[in-house]
Design a protein around this motif. Structure first.
Motif, PDB file in Angstrom:
ATOM      1  N   ALA A 221       0.838  -1.207   0.000  1.00 16.41           N
ATOM      2  CA  ALA A 221       0.000   0.000   0.000  1.00 16.41           C
ATOM      3  C   ALA A 221       0.871   1.254   0.000  1.00 16.41           C
ATOM      4  CB  ALA A 221      -0.927  -0.016   1.217  1.00 16.41           C
ATOM      5  N   ALA A 222       1.965   1.233   0.760  1.00 10.71           N
ATOM      6  CA  ALA A 222       2.860   2.395   0.805  1.00 10.71           C
ATOM      7  C   ALA A 222       3.541   2.609  -0.544  1.00 10.71           C
ATOM      8  CB  ALA A 222       3.909   2.199   1.903  1.00 10.71           C
ATOM      9  N   ALA A 223       3.916   1.525  -1.198  1.00  6.53           N
ATOM     10  CA  ALA A 223       4.521   1.641  -2.537  1.00  6.53           C
ATOM     11  C   ALA A 223       3.510   2.243  -3.504  1.00  6.53           C
ATOM     12  CB  ALA A 223       4.990   0.268  -3.025  1.00  6.53           C
TER      13      ALA A 223
ATOM     14  N   VAL B  91      13.906  -0.678  -6.905  1.00  6.39           N
ATOM     15  CA  VAL B  91      14.544   0.498  -6.307  1.00  6.39           C
ATOM     16  C   VAL B  91      13.761   0.931  -5.068  1.00  6.39           C
ATOM     17  CG1 VAL B  91      15.106   2.939  -6.680  1.00  6.39           C
ATOM     18  CG2 VAL B  91      15.585   1.245  -8.473  1.00  6.39           C
ATOM     19  N   TRP B  92      12.429   0.937  -5.206  1.00  3.39           N
ATOM     20  CA  TRP B  92      11.588   1.325  -4.066  1.00  3.39           C
ATOM     21  C   TRP B  92      11.781   0.351  -2.904  1.00  3.39           C
ATOM     22  CZ3 TRP B  92       7.977  -0.324  -0.702  1.00  3.39           C
ATOM     23  CH2 TRP B  92       7.274   0.660   0.021  1.00  3.39           C
ATOM     24  N   ALA B  93      11.773  -0.948  -3.226  1.00 11.39           N
ATOM     25  CA  ALA B  93      11.918  -1.955  -2.165  1.00 11.39           C
ATOM     26  C   ALA B  93      13.277  -1.840  -1.481  1.00 11.39           C
ATOM     27  CB  ALA B  93      11.730  -3.361  -2.748  1.00 11.39           C
ATOM     28  N   ARG B  94      14.318  -1.629  -2.254  1.00 13.61           N
ATOM     29  CA  ARG B  94      15.658  -1.524  -1.674  1.00 13.61           C
ATOM     30  C   ARG B  94      15.731  -0.351  -0.693  1.00 13.61           C
ATOM     31  NH1 ARG B  94      18.975  -0.854  -6.414  1.00 13.61           N
ATOM     32  NH2 ARG B  94      18.802   1.365  -6.024  1.00 13.61           N
ATOM     33  N   ASP B  95      15.040   0.749  -1.044  1.00  9.39           N
ATOM     34  CA  ASP B  95      15.105   1.953  -0.215  1.00  9.39           C
ATOM     35  C   ASP B  95      14.110   1.961   0.941  1.00  9.39           C
ATOM     36  OD1 ASP B  95      17.056   2.897  -1.902  1.00  9.39           O
ATOM     37  OD2 ASP B  95      15.714   4.184  -3.069  1.00  9.39           O
ATOM     38  N   ASN B  96      13.027   1.200   0.826  1.00 10.29           N
ATOM     39  CA  ASN B  96      11.924   1.328   1.782  1.00 10.29           C
ATOM     40  C   ASN B  96      11.511   0.055   2.510  1.00 10.29           C
ATOM     41  OD1 ASN B  96      10.807   4.237   1.317  1.00 10.29           O
ATOM     42  ND2 ASN B  96      11.178   3.423  -0.737  1.00 10.29           N
ATOM     43  N   ALA B  97      11.899  -1.106   2.017  1.00  5.04           N
ATOM     44  CA  ALA B  97      11.375  -2.354   2.577  1.00  5.04           C
ATOM     45  C   ALA B  97      11.681  -2.498   4.073  1.00  5.04           C
ATOM     46  CB  ALA B  97      11.939  -3.554   1.809  1.00  5.04           C
ATOM     47  N   HIS B  98      12.817  -1.945   4.511  1.00  6.67           N
ATOM     48  CA  HIS B  98      13.187  -2.081   5.929  1.00  6.67           C
ATOM     49  C   HIS B  98      12.144  -1.465   6.858  1.00  6.67           C
ATOM     50  CE1 HIS B  98      14.608   1.928   4.828  1.00  6.67           C
ATOM     51  NE2 HIS B  98      14.565   2.240   6.110  1.00  6.67           N
ATOM     52  N   ARG B  99      11.467  -0.409   6.390  1.00  3.06           N
ATOM     53  CA  ARG B  99      10.468   0.251   7.249  1.00  3.06           C
ATOM     54  C   ARG B  99       9.307  -0.683   7.573  1.00  3.06           C
ATOM     55  NH1 ARG B  99       7.696   4.483   5.123  1.00  3.06           N
ATOM     56  NH2 ARG B  99       8.229   4.239   2.927  1.00  3.06           N
TER      57      ARG B  99
ATOM     58  N   TYR C 234      22.787 -12.115  -6.586  1.00  2.65           N
ATOM     59  CA  TYR C 234      21.839 -11.008  -6.341  1.00  2.65           C
ATOM     60  C   TYR C 234      20.423 -11.355  -6.797  1.00  2.65           C
ATOM     61  CZ  TYR C 234      20.425  -6.014  -6.346  1.00  2.65           C
ATOM     62  OH  TYR C 234      19.833  -4.797  -6.122  1.00  2.65           O
ATOM     63  N   GLU C 235      19.482 -11.218  -5.878  1.00  2.72           N
ATOM     64  CA  GLU C 235      18.064 -11.388  -6.214  1.00  2.72           C
ATOM     65  C   GLU C 235      17.320 -10.161  -5.687  1.00  2.72           C
ATOM     66  OE1 GLU C 235      16.224 -15.056  -5.065  1.00  2.72           O
ATOM     67  OE2 GLU C 235      17.708 -16.297  -6.100  1.00  2.72           O
ATOM     68  N   PRO C 236      17.266  -9.093  -6.489  1.00  2.00           N
ATOM     69  CA  PRO C 236      16.626  -7.863  -6.003  1.00  2.00           C
ATOM     70  C   PRO C 236      15.134  -8.017  -5.750  1.00  2.00           C
ATOM     71  CG  PRO C 236      17.182  -7.687  -8.347  1.00  2.00           C
ATOM     72  CD  PRO C 236      17.825  -8.950  -7.842  1.00  2.00           C
ATOM     73  N   TRP C 237      14.567  -9.150  -6.152  1.00  2.00           N
ATOM     74  CA  TRP C 237      13.127  -9.398  -5.982  1.00  2.00           C
ATOM     75  C   TRP C 237      12.791 -10.194  -4.722  1.00  2.00           C
ATOM     76  CZ3 TRP C 237      16.163 -11.122 -10.060  1.00  2.00           C
ATOM     77  CH2 TRP C 237      16.618 -12.443  -9.965  1.00  2.00           C
ATOM     78  N   HIS C 238      13.797 -10.769  -4.067  1.00  2.00           N
ATOM     79  CA  HIS C 238      13.510 -11.703  -2.968  1.00  2.00           C
ATOM     80  C   HIS C 238      13.642 -10.996  -1.615  1.00  2.00           C
ATOM     81  CE1 HIS C 238      13.594 -15.858  -1.108  1.00  2.00           C
ATOM     82  NE2 HIS C 238      14.123 -15.128  -0.125  1.00  2.00           N
ATOM     83  N   LEU C 239      12.511 -10.870  -0.920  1.00  2.00           N
ATOM     84  CA  LEU C 239      12.462 -10.181   0.365  1.00  2.00           C
ATOM     85  C   LEU C 239      12.210 -11.179   1.484  1.00  2.00           C
ATOM     86  CD1 LEU C 239      10.267  -7.099  -0.634  1.00  2.00           C
ATOM     87  CD2 LEU C 239      12.752  -7.351  -0.748  1.00  2.00           C
TER      88      LEU C 239
END
Ligand code: ZN
Length: 189
Positions: free
Chosen positions: A48-50, A125-133, A152-157
């Motif tokens: 929702a935040a994204a 890019v959004w996830a890398r910068d914001n996912a920690h919140r 590197y898997e920029p999609w795996h959280l």
């Protein structure tokens, strides 16, 4: 629960007791659309935040059962051989997707899904910068495969909670292995 190539799920057939389908935009159905309830709630807030920032995230792959991983890994072994398969797919009982704490994101239709170029897409890019919140870390960061066992898997959280995820980011610690003082797990023993 930290799962890597040195740390299998226990039991190998582990199934989370609280799998639910998050109310987010889904790119998959069936078991792959499920997460454990804590991860699902955090994903709903993050997606929702994204969206509020104008960035589309989709749930591209969530829970994966031992049986599904057995067939997924088996098909990689059949087509590429075991050594190659081990670089891209976890052996059954070693996948973070089986924990319910992890999922892969997509961006709703771009051509870079599960590809290296996903790293430059707005969703990543959004996830890398914001996912920690929201309690998530990019579990397999760039250039840390010698520690995590995966490129590197920029999609795996992976959900670890907002406090720990924010602490990791502010301290510049890239991997769960380093954060929790666990040995590097570049390969199976
Ligand atoms: Zn994944």
């Amino acid at each position: 629960m930290v799962v890597n190539k040195h740390r299998a799920l226990s039991p190998a057939s582990y199934v989370p007791a609280d799998l639910v389908q998050p109310r987010v935009r889904l790119a998959v159905s069936g078991e792959a659309a499920l997460l454990n309830s804590t991860t699902a709630a955090a994903a709903e807030k993050m997606f929702a935040a994204a969206a509020a920032d104008g960035v589309t995230l989709t749930l591209a792959s969530g829970y994966r059962s031992f049986a599904t991983q057995t067939s997924t890994y088996g098909s990689y072994v059949s087509s590429q051989g075991q050594a190659e398969a081990d670089t891209v797919s976890a052996r059954p009982g070693y996948s973070e997707h089986q924990t319910g704490w992890s999922f892969d994101i997509g961006d709703g239709g771009g051509a870079c899904g599960f590809q290296p170029c996903f790293a430059e897409q707005p969703a990543a890019v959004w996830a890398r910068d914001n996912a920690h919140r929201f309690g998530f870390v990019v579990r397999y960061p760039w250039m840390f495969h010698a520690i995590t066992g995966y490129y590197y898997e920029p999609w795996h959280l992976r959900f670890i909670g907002p406090e720990a995820a924010t602490d990791m980011k502010s301290r510049g610690i890239a991997t769960l292995e380093e954060y929790f003082g666990l040995e590097a797990a570049p390969a199976y023993r």
